[in-house]
Design a protein around this motif. Structure first.
Motif, PDB file in Angstrom:
ATOM      1  N   SER A 118       2.682   0.243   3.977  1.00  0.00           N
ATOM      2  CA  SER A 118       2.631  -1.127   4.598  1.00  0.00           C
ATOM      3  C   SER A 118       3.872  -1.642   4.597  1.00  0.00           C
ATOM      4  N   LEU A 129       0.673  -1.223  -0.202  1.00  0.00           N
ATOM      5  CA  LEU A 129      -0.053  -0.004   0.026  1.00  0.00           C
ATOM      6  C   LEU A 129       0.900   1.290  -0.077  1.00  0.00           C
ATOM      7  N   TYR A 130       0.570   2.234  -0.972  1.00  0.00           N
ATOM      8  CA  TYR A 130       1.264   3.459  -0.922  1.00  0.00           C
ATOM      9  C   TYR A 130       0.243   4.659  -0.888  1.00  0.00           C
ATOM     10  N   TYR A 181      -5.333   6.419  -2.211  1.00  0.00           N
ATOM     11  CA  TYR A 181      -4.325   5.320  -1.981  1.00  0.00           C
ATOM     12  C   TYR A 181      -3.846   4.543  -3.351  1.00  0.00           C
ATOM     13  N   TYR A 182      -2.534   4.035  -3.375  1.00  0.00           N
ATOM     14  CA  TYR A 182      -2.531   3.040  -4.481  1.00  0.00           C
ATOM     15  C   TYR A 182      -2.012   1.779  -3.826  1.00  0.00           C
ATOM     16  N   ILE A 183      -2.278   0.623  -4.535  1.00  0.00           N
ATOM     17  CA  ILE A 183      -2.054  -0.657  -3.986  1.00  0.00           C
ATOM     18  C   ILE A 183      -1.008  -1.214  -5.185  1.00  0.00           C
ATOM     19  N   PHE A 206      -6.892  -2.757   4.771  1.00  0.00           N
ATOM     20  CA  PHE A 206      -6.092  -1.780   5.090  1.00  0.00           C
ATOM     21  C   PHE A 206      -7.128  -0.557   5.369  1.00  0.00           C
ATOM     22  N   MET A 229      -8.345   3.013   6.259  1.00  0.00           N
ATOM     23  CA  MET A 229      -8.354   4.285   4.946  1.00  0.00           C
ATOM     24  C   MET A 229      -9.309   5.610   5.779  1.00  0.00           C
ATOM     25  N   ARG A 282     -12.414  -6.310  -4.392  1.00  0.00           N
ATOM     26  CA  ARG A 282     -12.305  -5.220  -3.266  1.00  0.00           C
ATOM     27  C   ARG A 282     -13.779  -4.881  -2.717  1.00  0.00           C
TER      28      ARG A 282
END
Length: 271
Positions: free
Chosen positions: A102, A92-93, A131-133, A123, A125, A145
């Motif tokens: 993460s 996770l970013y 966010y980016y995975i 995750f 939030m 998801r």
């Protein structure tokens, strides 16, 4: 003869220049291949074997913007027609892909379909945050998801601790990238053993610290749980070893992330 030889050498050099390809760095190649999906619009994303990191050398990115405070649950499965179980890594970013929120390599393996630990990840939030995975797929994989809104009413300070009523389950949120602390208070009206029940969904680790008033009396690290776990608190005599209940009075629970790579949610109650 010498003039013909010089012409021949010139022709060979020209041919060599023509067939030498343009040098492209590995970074340039990855940038050209990386694929990004809007995880808000696409609840299910499939990465083919040809588009996996193992085959293409490129990551796949899933962009998601949280509509409320809550937790994102990501599930891994085998796509239709898969010849092998999906394997790979998630991370996770933040919104710029510049900050890791993460562990860098959360391993998934769809072969363990009966154990969610290997294929379902959570995750925490914050509302309106993007966010980016990052997916590093070793082969073909399907990723889905769901998002669950969470109303976390815990106190941010001990003085603002939320009263935890007996046998009443509360849900707490630990958002990614934020060092927040959740406080709860418990009132024992008589001497008794204090039984805490908790359920944790995280790819990292949470920490629960227990206080009797202002005095710390225990710390428990909480990892992913497949069901509800129980922690029993009591007093033990230093001379006889006899176990007795805690004194009546007020106790506090402080729950936070054990490290910067942890996020998700937990549920807790006592009796």
């Amino acid at each position: 003869m010498g003039r013909r030889y010089r012409r021949y050498m010139f022709f060979v050099l020209v041919c060599m220049v023509c067939i030498v390809p343009r040098i492209v760095s590995a970074d340039d190649r990855v940038k050209e291949k990386e694929k990004e999906y809007d995880f808000n619009q696409n609840k299910n994303v499939t990465i083919s074997n040809q588009k996996s990191y193992e085959s293409s050398g490129a990551y796949t990115w899933l962009k998601y913007k949280a509509a409320a405070d809550g937790y994102l649950t990501v599930r891994i499965s085998n796509p239709a027609g898969a010849v092998s179980h999906a394997r790979g890594y998630l991370a996770l970013y933040n919104s710029t892909k510049g900050t890791l929120l993460s562990s860098k390599s959360i391993f998934y393996n769809a072969a363990h379909s009966q154990n969610a630990y290997w294929h379902t990840f959570t995750f925490g939030m914050r509302e309106k945050q993007e966010y980016y995975i990052r997916v590093r797929a070793e082969n073909a994989v399907s990723i889905s998801r769901t998002f669950t809104k969470t109303n976390d009413k815990s106190g941010a300070l001990q003085s603002k601790a939320l009263k935890l009523k007996k046998n009443k389950m509360k849900t707490g949120l630990i958002p990614a990238g934020i060092s927040n602390t959740d406080w709860y208070k418990i009132k024992l009206t008589k001497s008794q053993r204090l039984r805490l029940y908790y359920n944790v969904k995280t790819s990292g680790c949470f920490r629960m610290t227990i206080y009797a008033g202002s005095k710390q009396i225990g710390v428990k690290k909480m990892y992913y749980t497949s069901g509800t776990k129980k922690l029993t608190l009591y007093q033990s005599s230093t001379t006889t070893g006899k176990k007795t209940g805690l004194n009546k009075g007020r106790y506090f629970l402080r729950i936070d992330r054990a490290n910067s790579a942890s996020s998700g949610y937990y549920k807790i109650k006592w009796n």
